[in-house]
Scaffold this motif. Structure first.
Motif, short mmCIF file in Angstrom:
data_model
loop_
_atom_site.label_atom_id
_atom_site.label_comp_id
_atom_site.label_asym_id
_atom_site.label_seq_id
_atom_site.Cartn_x
_atom_site.Cartn_y
_atom_site.Cartn_z
N UNK A 142 8.43 -1.32 23.41
CA UNK A 142 9.24 -1.84 22.31
C UNK A 142 8.34 -1.99 21.09
N UNK A 143 8.94 -1.89 19.91
CA UNK A 143 8.21 -2.01 18.65
C UNK A 143 8.68 -3.23 17.87
N UNK A 144 7.73 -3.95 17.30
CA UNK A 144 8.00 -5.14 16.51
C UNK A 144 7.29 -4.98 15.17
N UNK A 145 8.00 -5.25 14.07
CA UNK A 145 7.43 -5.06 12.74
C UNK A 145 7.42 -6.37 11.97
N UNK A 146 6.24 -6.74 11.45
CA UNK A 146 6.07 -7.97 10.70
C UNK A 146 5.42 -7.65 9.35
N UNK B 28 6.53 -12.51 8.52
CA UNK B 28 7.92 -12.59 8.94
C UNK B 28 8.25 -11.39 9.82
N UNK B 29 8.99 -11.63 10.91
CA UNK B 29 9.45 -10.55 11.78
C UNK B 29 10.65 -9.88 11.12
N UNK B 30 10.56 -8.57 10.87
CA UNK B 30 11.60 -7.85 10.13
C UNK B 30 12.44 -6.92 10.99
N UNK C 27 1.40 -15.40 16.92
CA UNK C 27 0.07 -15.54 16.33
C UNK C 27 0.04 -15.07 14.89
N UNK C 28 0.77 -14.02 14.56
CA UNK C 28 0.78 -13.49 13.20
C UNK C 28 1.80 -14.18 12.29
N UNK C 29 2.81 -14.82 12.89
CA UNK C 29 3.77 -15.59 12.10
C UNK C 29 3.24 -16.97 11.74
N UNK C 30 2.26 -17.43 12.45
CA UNK C 30 1.68 -18.76 12.23
C UNK C 30 1.18 -18.89 10.79
N UNK C 31 1.64 -19.89 10.02
CA UNK C 31 1.19 -20.05 8.63
C UNK C 31 -0.31 -20.25 8.49
N UNK C 32 -0.97 -20.69 9.56
CA UNK C 32 -2.42 -20.89 9.48
C UNK C 32 -3.19 -19.59 9.67
N UNK C 33 -2.49 -18.51 10.05
CA UNK C 33 -3.13 -17.21 10.15
C UNK C 33 -2.57 -16.30 9.05
N UNK D 196 -3.54 -22.26 3.76
CA UNK D 196 -3.14 -21.00 3.11
C UNK D 196 -3.30 -19.84 4.10
N UNK D 197 -2.32 -18.95 4.16
CA UNK D 197 -2.35 -17.83 5.09
C UNK D 197 -3.38 -16.79 4.66
N UNK D 198 -3.91 -16.06 5.64
CA UNK D 198 -4.86 -14.99 5.37
C UNK D 198 -4.13 -13.78 4.79
N UNK D 199 -4.75 -13.07 3.85
CA UNK D 199 -4.13 -11.85 3.34
C UNK D 199 -4.26 -10.71 4.35
N UNK D 200 -3.26 -9.87 4.39
CA UNK D 200 -3.22 -8.69 5.27
C UNK D 200 -3.54 -7.49 4.38
N UNK D 201 -4.84 -7.19 4.22
CA UNK D 201 -5.27 -6.28 3.17
C UNK D 201 -5.74 -4.92 3.65
N UNK D 202 -5.96 -4.76 4.96
CA UNK D 202 -6.43 -3.47 5.42
C UNK D 202 -6.83 -3.50 6.87
N UNK D 203 -7.36 -2.36 7.33
CA UNK D 203 -7.85 -2.24 8.71
C UNK D 203 -9.29 -1.75 8.65
N UNK D 204 -10.16 -2.36 9.45
CA UNK D 204 -11.56 -1.98 9.51
C UNK D 204 -11.78 -1.01 10.68
N UNK D 205 -12.36 0.15 10.37
CA UNK D 205 -12.64 1.17 11.37
C UNK D 205 -14.11 1.58 11.26
N UNK D 206 -14.85 1.45 12.35
CA UNK D 206 -16.22 1.94 12.38
C UNK D 206 -16.20 3.44 12.66
N UNK D 207 -16.92 4.20 11.83
CA UNK D 207 -16.88 5.66 11.92
C UNK D 207 -18.29 6.22 11.75
N UNK D 208 -18.46 7.50 12.08
CA UNK D 208 -19.77 8.14 11.98
C UNK D 208 -20.19 8.39 10.54
N UNK D 209 -19.24 8.82 9.72
CA UNK D 209 -19.57 9.19 8.34
C UNK D 209 -18.51 8.62 7.40
#
Length: 244
Positions: free
Chosen positions: A184-188, A171-173, A161-167, A1-14
């Motif tokens: 160049x820009x690539x959107x998945x 889909x590349x759009x 790496x991001x198209x791999x079903x194990x990760x 099962x593929x991993x969900x793409x749910x957010x971005x983790x950012x370490x911050x001061x506050x």
């Protein structure tokens, strides 16, 4: 099962103060869960996940050598979004919205800890807007987190790496060459949808369609052969994709 793409983790001061800034300026909802503070429009789609940075680490300073670049917030009306933020004194530099080549109608904002957000209109300058902005609603209404942008020197390997079903099984759009600026820009995305012109992912007509998707896309900026760095664990900055 593929991993969900749910957010971005950012370490911050506050974390709590920064999440509140996104609530006040962008209209996001905030939630504190243990050691994480989340900011989002639709939690089922994508969240900013703020973590407490370790003491004694250097402050975050955005750099073009960083793997992390920005998030993008898509809106129906970038002009109204800009007027709102300018009235609050949030827009310090970068000027008013403008059409960047055949990519999009946009402007940029920096938050109090130095992270960049791109505000991107659903449609190009001069095209009909998907909705007229409402000054009484955050960013004019209809805002969503539309992009997480990371940098790479090898887009082929990054996309694979991001198209791999194990990760992530994405889909590349869209592929968007920006030769004049050396990248160049690539959107998945995690989606079964296909763009209006699925046989030519470089087609310009696919781009406004992409900016109107209800889900977040992973945007990869490729500068061929270059290397990009992420901060050490606990140091302010990008700490990875959130998939819980």
């Amino acid at each position: 099962m593929s991993l969900p793409f749910k957010g971005v983790k950012l370490a911050v001061r506050n974390p709590k103060a920064l999440a509140e800034w996104y609530a006040q300026n962008f209209g996001m909802t905030t939630v504190v869960e243990g050691d994480k503070t989340l900011a989002f429009y639709d939690r089922s789609q994508f969240s900013l996940v703020f973590l407490q940075a370790a003491p004694g680490t250097p402050d975050y300073k955005a750099s073009r050598e960083d793997r992390y670049w920005k998030i993008g917030v898509v809106v129906p009306d970038a002009d109204v979004a800009y007027k709102q933020l300018a009235a609050k004194g949030t827009v310090e530099k970068g000027g008013k919205p403008s059409q960047f080549k055949d990519i999009g109608y946009l402007f940029h904002v920096s938050d109090p800890e130095g992270f960049t957000t791109e505000i991107l209109q659903h449609t190009f300058e001069g095209q009909p807007k998907t909705a007229q902005g409402d000054m009484s609603k955050p960013l004019g209404g209809g805002a969503a987190i539309g992009q997480l942008t990371l940098r790479t020197g090898d887009a082929k390997a990054e996309c694979a790496a991001h198209e791999d079903p194990s990760t992530y099984g994405m889909a590349l759009l869209s592929i968007q060459p920006v030769t004049e600026y050396g990248f160049d820009l690539f959107f998945l995305a995690n989606t079964q949808e296909r763009p209006p012109n699925p046989t030519d992912l470089k087609a310009v007509e696919n781009r406004p369609w992409l900016w109107q998707r209800p889900y977040c896309t992973l945007e990869i900026q490729e500068k061929k052969g270059q290397e990009f760095a992420s901060p050490a664990a606990g140091a302010p900055g990008y700490q990875g994709i959130y998939n819980e």
